[in-house]
Design an enzyme around this catalytic site. Structure first.
Site, PDB file in Angstrom:
ATOM      1  N   GLU A  72       0.122  -2.824  -9.186  1.00 30.82           N
ATOM      2  CA  GLU A  72      -1.224  -2.113  -9.931  1.00 30.82           C
ATOM      3  C   GLU A  72      -0.577  -3.106 -10.915  1.00 30.82           C
ATOM      4  OE1 GLU A  72       0.426  -0.557 -12.588  1.00 30.82           O
ATOM      5  OE2 GLU A  72       2.484  -1.346 -11.695  1.00 30.82           O
TER       6      GLU A  72
ATOM      7  N   GLU B 174       3.343  -4.343 -11.911  1.00 31.62           N
ATOM      8  CA  GLU B 174       2.486  -5.568 -10.340  1.00 31.62           C
ATOM      9  C   GLU B 174       2.689  -5.525  -8.998  1.00 31.62           C
ATOM     10  OE1 GLU B 174       3.038  -8.500 -12.709  1.00 31.62           O
ATOM     11  OE2 GLU B 174       2.484  -8.087 -14.802  1.00 31.62           O
TER      12      GLU B 174
END
Length: 346
Positions: A174, A317
């Site tokens: 994310e 991430e």
């Protein structure tokens, strides 16, 4: 809602018979019983997921969702919000941490905009924007119930498309400045604990700011009264678009019998939503690492999972999740290539 309901109907338990056969195969390898520890557990879990004693995991993909958060205006993040917009294209171009790791490991990265605060389409990023960020949870619900369902169904769609194109392992990631705030709120609701127990520094808050952040979360929960028995209500009241999409990707992977690697704190919040929607979804999850965020341990306890790596990471991430790709391959190589007790002269 129809896509979510159909996906939930597809999720089945792991194949226990195949898992027993995989365990028998492992126990015949030339080593003391159980001596490869969690590597053995991984192989047994993977066999149960794929319903095969032998399995191919060659194509691996990180699916990363990006969104912004209205609660940012309450001063809960150390970094400016424009970083979400600036960073998510770097996932696709391969120059951020997870993109660089993916290049090194020859894995795919799919970057998805589900709620970045910008008008323009972002280069290399799939455009599934619901709207330009959630509403401020300190003033009301993050989103409507329809938007919550839509975020989940976007995750299902992206994950199943990756699987249809040959991916055999998914990791979720994310990007979203301030998204540790809704993640802490989700975990606090499901754990029925005070937010101060699960609220951390995020990208670098001072201790004073962490206390402020916990207060904002506490007040948001009191205002919105999310129902911990209803995952969609929790997501709607105190969640984020990218968190809902990650939950959907987990459900999509489980429905298609593909393992999904969780990255860290924010993905663990998403995993709690997925597990609440379907208990068996947790069987398809592999927890990668113990995030430096304090709510990690409590979230993993609720999920019934143990993370494998201790790296003190808090980047997000998908950077922690992708580090498990070579470990899965290592476990599988040992499982397939070690001599058996009968063949070994040791």
């Amino acid at each position: 809602m129809a896509r979510l309901e159909e996906t939930l109907k597809q999720i089945q338990p792991l194949n226990k018979d195949i898992m027993d056969r995989a365990q028998q195969k492992i126990d015949l390898l030339s080593k003391p019983l159980g001596s490869l520890g969690y590597l053995e557990n991984l192989c047994v879990q993977l066999a149960g997921i794929y319903e095969s004693v032998s399995f191919n995991m060659e194509k691996k993909t990180v699916v990363a969702f990006a969104g912004d958060h209205g609660v940012y205006e309450e001063g809960v993040a150390a970094d400016p919000q424009w970083i979400t917009k600036a960073q998510i294209p770097n996932f696709a171009s391969g120059i951020c941490a997870v993109g660089t790791l993916a290049k090194y490991m020859k894995a795919n990265v799919i970057a998805v905009d589900v709620g970045v605060n910008c008008e323009e389409k972002l280069e290399g990023v799939l455009d599934y924007k619901i709207r330009k960020g959630t509403s401020n949870i300190h003033k009301g619900p993050a989103m409507s119930r329809e938007e919550a369902v839509k975020s989940i169904e976007i995750g299902i769609e992206v994950a199943t498309k990756a699987i249809d194109e040959g991916s055999r392992v998914l990791a979720i990631g994310e990007m979203g400045i301030a998204n540790t705030t809704p993640s802490s709120a989700i975990i606090s609701v499901f754990a029925n604990c005070d937010p101060k127990e699960v609220t951390g520094r995020g990208a670098g808050l001072t201790p004073e700011k962490v206390g402020h952040k916990a207060n904002i979360i506490r007040e948001a929960i009191a205002l919105n009264t999310p129902n911990q028995e209803d995952a969609i209500d929790v997501l709607m009241k105190v969640g984020g678009f990218e968190i809902g999409a990650m939950a959907g990707a987990i459900l999509g992977a489980a429905a298609y019998r593909v393992p999904v690697i969780l990255d860290g704190f924010i993905s663990y919040a998403a995993a709690l939503l997925a597990k609440k929607l379907h208990e068996e979804a947790a069987s398809y999850m592999i927890a990668s690492h113990y995030s430096a965020e304090p709510g990690t341990v409590k979230a993993l306890e609720l999920l019934g999972l143990k993370a494998i790596l201790h790296l003190d990471m808090r980047l997000g991430e998908g950077s922690g999740g992708i580090l498990l790709f070579p470990l899965l391959d290592t476990a599988n190589y040992l499982y397939e290539n070690m001599a058996t007790r009968a063949a070994s002269k040791c």
